[in-house]
Design a protein around this motif. Structure first.
Motif, PDB file in Angstrom:
ATOM      1  N   VAL A 159       0.819  -1.210   0.000  1.00  0.00           N
ATOM      2  CA  VAL A 159       0.000   0.000   0.000  1.00  0.00           C
ATOM      3  C   VAL A 159       0.851   1.258   0.000  1.00  0.00           C
ATOM      4  CG1 VAL A 159      -1.690   1.333   1.327  1.00  0.00           C
ATOM      5  CG2 VAL A 159      -1.941  -1.142   1.119  1.00  0.00           C
ATOM      6  N   THR A 160       1.891   1.287   0.840  1.00  0.00           N
ATOM      7  CA  THR A 160       2.649   2.534   1.033  1.00  0.00           C
ATOM      8  C   THR A 160       3.811   2.697   0.071  1.00  0.00           C
ATOM      9  OG1 THR A 160       4.167   1.537   2.650  1.00  0.00           O
ATOM     10  CG2 THR A 160       2.090   2.482   3.491  1.00  0.00           C
ATOM     11  N   ILE A 171      -4.169  -2.720   5.698  1.00  0.00           N
ATOM     12  CA  ILE A 171      -4.491  -1.950   4.493  1.00  0.00           C
ATOM     13  C   ILE A 171      -5.205  -0.654   4.870  1.00  0.00           C
ATOM     14  CG2 ILE A 171      -5.917  -1.930   2.410  1.00  0.00           C
ATOM     15  CD1 ILE A 171      -5.339  -4.967   2.194  1.00  0.00           C
ATOM     16  N   ASP A 172      -6.136  -0.750   5.820  1.00  0.00           N
ATOM     17  CA  ASP A 172      -6.891   0.426   6.261  1.00  0.00           C
ATOM     18  C   ASP A 172      -5.952   1.488   6.829  1.00  0.00           C
ATOM     19  OD1 ASP A 172      -9.166   1.999   6.942  1.00  0.00           O
ATOM     20  OD2 ASP A 172      -9.146   1.158   8.969  1.00  0.00           O
ATOM     21  N   GLU A 220      -3.329   2.881   4.075  1.00  0.00           N
ATOM     22  CA  GLU A 220      -3.897   3.846   3.124  1.00  0.00           C
ATOM     23  C   GLU A 220      -3.827   5.256   3.698  1.00  0.00           C
ATOM     24  OE1 GLU A 220      -4.729   3.611   0.125  1.00  0.00           O
ATOM     25  OE2 GLU A 220      -5.317   1.561  -0.350  1.00  0.00           O
ATOM     26  N   LYS A 221      -4.082   5.388   4.990  1.00  0.00           N
ATOM     27  CA  LYS A 221      -4.022   6.713   5.637  1.00  0.00           C
ATOM     28  C   LYS A 221      -2.581   7.221   5.675  1.00  0.00           C
ATOM     29  CE  LYS A 221      -7.949   5.240   8.424  1.00  0.00           C
ATOM     30  NZ  LYS A 221      -8.397   4.710   9.736  1.00  0.00           N
ATOM     31  N   ARG A 244      -0.233   6.353   3.553  1.00  0.00           N
ATOM     32  CA  ARG A 244       0.151   6.646   2.172  1.00  0.00           C
ATOM     33  C   ARG A 244      -0.295   8.048   1.756  1.00  0.00           C
ATOM     34  NH1 ARG A 244      -2.185   6.838  -2.529  1.00  0.00           N
ATOM     35  NH2 ARG A 244      -4.180   6.129  -1.665  1.00  0.00           N
ATOM     36  N   ILE A 245      -1.506   8.398   2.141  1.00  0.00           N
ATOM     37  CA  ILE A 245      -2.024   9.730   1.789  1.00  0.00           C
ATOM     38  C   ILE A 245      -1.158  10.819   2.411  1.00  0.00           C
ATOM     39  CG2 ILE A 245      -3.957  11.316   2.140  1.00  0.00           C
ATOM     40  CD1 ILE A 245      -5.795   8.812   1.897  1.00  0.00           C
TER      41      ILE A 245
END
Length: 880
Positions: free
Chosen positions: A641-642, A678-679, A682-683, A685-686
């Motif tokens: 994800v990251t 993943i949850d 995602e934060k 990564r943003i």
């Protein structure tokens, strides 16, 4: 007694006590923790191996005095180049899981490859005979030793995989440290001022405790405290589903099995604590134990546990009218199948360490499968709030379900509370076997029908499981057996009743497969019998009956997605017919296993990603690493994800954050933990996109949580039944040679998505090893409620030379409710194994077998292991 020897090139002189083993001397007096205690004094697991005068020597079964004048080499004493070769070879081959046994294997690998630079796989397997691994199935251990030999021949160094994307074979987290024995397990840990504890266990399956006299133990030199039930300040009774299990049995109460604890000793060292424990005098009034579940159900039978009647639970799975369907069937078969009690036999015995910390709190170092459950039960036992107990997971040396229930956590915490000092309690192998729950023996009466073409019409089954003296999760195991009673097959009419029955035998609870292996042994046996009546083969009858999207599970759940059983059948079809054409005896079994507990339970995945000042990310989650590779898989999810390198992530499991997810069970840790990662990722990564680097995010915490609350309980009346979140599927082939011996085992498994194929294969290979032992050799008979033997070889687990050639085929049928399409694979690997073996044996000699283990079969006799294989010569060989 003084002993002088050379240890890793340095002269040493130590003082030993009378009878002290060389293993204890190395660990406790020399700080050599790469040598592990898995079975002392048996010399049957290989975890304590060293080189003594250049020869392999097990250290748990010889006195320290034997080292006089000797030269001893351990992993700590090897040069950096050889340590790197060993570590990289095991990591590159994925030749380790929990890692507890691996330092012994690594030391053996050094000796094998020093003697022979080109050993064959067969030579390696025979050289490993003294070693036991419960996790890997040995395939990748032998791969690793081949890599060591290759490196020593100058043909290139092994290269562990650094690719951490989903689908890559990333090296196992802390794999090098585990291989070399540098990563500490609980029993390797020491603290200043630490005391050692020992338990006093009941020798009787059922008796009243009349009097406990601890005066002689208290007077023993070196003893700091002796505790009995009256010293417990909180609730003495604990349990996962029922608070029915006393942490210490009081005077006037009954002991209900031979694992019950009546007193605890804390002393300055372990030997003193154990000597003092033997001085505790307990007066018992003997009572007649209830040892047969059918006797326990009779009117007037003694009530085993005061909390509930002897029938602990009854699960009913019913759809349609099975009796009418059976009457109308073209073919009907019936039989009674029986399975045995099985010991988990994880290599690391139970251990706990508790230390007092600030403000009257405690820090618990636990190897349990659910540290938040451990914290809850320990706090209740001590009479303190949960906030007063900080729980820390120490990744364990194997569990397979056997470390869900409490073992010594509460007793260790009690002695810390009473003495104000750190306390560690570690069980011996015998104590471990007596205390922790086993796999359920289940008696199953099946009647199954089909039409003229072999399509199933109905299943009627009655199951009775011996759940032992305490509830553990026995009701859920029988619930799962009933729910999986039809296997992965389409059955229109179902009538199943599954009972969990209390006895005074050792408790039974969670073990890999959780009721499904028992049910599949019976159900697949019925399919083979029906195939014979219809006149078709085993593959064909399964192809005609396996479920697909839109079909019903036993419980009535409609399969809506990710049903890969047909793909697994197709994956083995050509091999099945080719082997039969070659005249081989071939057996086939199909399996289904839930991923996620389900049955109406609320389930969570909980994660916190914490950006640290050093630009790393601490990855906290609530599930336990116990060899399955969970922490590695979660890191891969975060990397995917990251886009950060895997070295940025540092997995941790403790109670810094409230991440309680219950037990690491039900093949759900990857399923739900991966989604939570993943949850959170995602934060992160943003924010990385916005701020550019981890340095700018120091101190930030990213929460990831998923709640699964859409499954239905067995008794729920609803238009949409959803028993479990996801299911794994498998087809396995057992191929025998011309003499009926195990030759090849082929396993095709629908894993959803293999996040790490190397670890995924390892889970299946290890499950097959356990399943073959279950089918052929493993047993734990308990006459009078006491295990008949505590010897590892008697228990019957397979060694490397016993294993057939094993081939794993990973089938990926994406699971939309799983992380990147993945679902759990930790249990499905042994679900159809016994049935496949039984089918192969019938193909070989025409005998239908209805009881496990199938010890009188040609395949089992060829292995020569188990209770009837013990000889003085074997005992002597074990020490080498």
């Amino acid at each position: 007694m003084p002993v002088e020897f050379v240890l890793n090139g340095q002269p040493r002189k130590i003082e030993t006590r009378e009878g002290e083993s060389l293993l204890d001397a190395l660990r406790n007096r020399c700080g050599i923790y790469s040598t592990k205690d898995g079975c002392q004094p048996q010399g049957q697991c290989g975890c304590c191996l060293v080189l003594m005068n250049a020869r392999p020597q097990l250290t748990c079964c010889i006195p320290a005095t034997r080292a006089q004048g000797a030269e001893i080499v351990t992993l700590e004493g090897l040069d950096d180049e050889e340590r790197k070769i060993l570590a990289d070879s095991f990591v590159a081959a994925a030749g380790l899981q929990c890692g507890f046994c691996i330092p012994g294997f690594a030391m053996r690998a050094k000796h094998i490859t020093d003697q022979n630079r080109r050993p064959t796989r067969d030579e390696i397997a025979h050289a490993l005979d003294v070693h036991l691994c419960r996790c890997t199935g040995y395939v990748k251990i032998i791969d690793a030793i081949e890599l060591v030999a290759r490196a020593k021949r100058g043909e290139g160094l092994p290269e562990p995989c650094e690719d951490a994307r989903v689908g890559a074979r990333l090296r196992k987290f802390t794999g090098s440290e585990l291989t070399l024995g540098d990563q500490k397990f609980v029993d390797d840990m020491t603290l200043p001022g630490m005391l050692h504890g020992a338990l006093v266990l009941s020798p009787h399956a059922r008796a009243k405790v009349v009097k406990i006299d601890v005066s002689s133990a208290e007077a023993h030199s070196g003893v700091v405290r002796v505790a009995t039930a009256k010293d417990v300040r909180g609730n003495r009774w604990y349990g996962l589903l029922h608070n029915d299990w006393p942490g210490i049995v009081a005077e006037g109460e009954e002991v209900r099995c031979v694992g019950d604890i009546v007193a605890v000793v804390a002393a300055e060292d372990r030997a003193t604590a154990r000597a003092a424990a033997r001085l505790v005098a307990v007066e018992y009034e003997l009572l007649t134990p209830v040892l047969d579940p059918f006797d326990a159900m009779k009117e007037g039978a003694p009530q085993v546990n005061p909390d509930y009647p002897n029938i602990l639970s009854k699960t009913i799975v019913k759809r349609g009218d099975a009796d009418t369907a059976l009457t109308a069937s073209a073919h009907v078969v019936s039989g009674t199948w029986k399975t045995q009690r099985i010991e988990h036999l994880y290599l690391e015995p139970e251990s706990a360490l508790v230390e007092p910390i600030e403000n009257g709190r405690f820090r618990l170092f636990s190897q349990g499968q659910g540290i938040f459950d451990d914290r809850r039960q320990v706090a209740s036992f001590l009479g303190v709030s949960e906030d007063a107990v900080h729980a820390v997971l120490v990744p364990n040396g194997g569990a397979f379900g056997g470390k869900e229930d409490m073992s010594v956590q509460s007793q260790t915490a009690l002695m810390c509370q009473l003495t104000g000092r750190p306390v560690k309690i570690t069980l011996s192998r015998e104590e471990s076997i007596r205390i922790h729950p086993k796999r359920h023996p289940i008696t199953m009466e099946y009647t199954v029908g089909c039409d003229a073409e072999g399509r199933l019409t109905a299943v009627k089954a009655r199951m009775v499981g011996d759940t032992g003296a305490y509830a553990s999760v026995g009701s859920k195991v029988l619930e799962r057996a009933g729910g999986h009673s039809c296997g992965p097959y389409r059955v229109p009419d179902v009538d199943v009743e599954a009972l969990a029955v209390a006895t005074n035998n050792p408790p039974c609870g969670a073990m890999r497969g959780f009721g499904a292996p028992q049910a599949h042994f019976a159900m697949d046996g019925c399919l083979d019998m029906l195939a014979e009546k219809v006149g078709i083969d085993g593959w064909e009858i399964r192809w005609r009956n396996v479920v697909d999207v839109g079909d019903l599970f036993s419980t009535g759940q409609v399969f809506e997605k990710s049903v890969g059983i047909r793909k697994t059948l197709l994956a083995v079809r050509d091999r099945y017919y080719a082997e039969r054409a070659a005249g081989r005896a071939v057996g086939i079994g199909c399996g289904i296993k839930n991923s996620g507990i389900g049955n109406g339970a609320k389930e969570w995945g909980r994660v916190r990603l914490v950006v640290e000042n050093d630009e790393t990310v601490s990855l906290y989650n609530g599930y336990t690493e116990m060899g399955q590779g969970l922490l590695t898989v979660l890191v891969q999810c975060a990397v995917e994800v990251t886009g950060l390198p895997h070295t940025s992530f540092h997995p941790k499991v403790d109670s810094t954050f409230e991440l309680g997810c219950g037990q690491t069970t039900g093949s759900r840790a990857t399923l739900f933990g991966g989604r939570a990662v993943i949850d959170a990722a995602e934060k992160l990564r943003i924010d990385l996109v916005v701020h550019g680097s981890l340095a700018a995010l120091s101190g930030k915490v990213y929460a990831g949580e998923v709640l699964i609350d859409d499954t239905t309980a067995p008794s729920t009346r609803t238009d949409r039944i959803k028993t479990h979140t996801a299911y794994g599927f498998a087809t396995q082939l057992c191929i025998l040679d011309e003499e009926g011996r195990l030759d090849t085992f082929v396993a095709a498994h629908d894993v959803g998505r293999a996040i790490n194929p190397a670890l995924c294969e390892g889970q299946v290979e290890g499950s097959i090893h356990m399943g073959l032992g279950y089918a052929l050799t493993e047993d734990l008979p308990c006459p009078d409620g006491m295990p008949q033997s505590f010897r590892l070889r008697d228990i019957g687990a397979l060694r490397a030379r016993h294993m057939p050639k094993t081939e794993v085929i990973l089938v990926e049928e994406s699971e939309p409710e799983g992380p990147f399409g993945a679902k759990g694979v930790g249990e499905i690997g042994l679900v159809p194994t016994a049935a496949a073996v039984a089918g192969a044996l019938h193909a070989f000699d025409g005998i239908r077998r209805f009881e496990l283990p199938m010890r009188e079969s040609p395949a089992a006799r060829a292995l020569g292991i188990g209770l009837r294989a013990s000889t003085p010569a074997r005992e002597k060989a074990d020490a080498r």
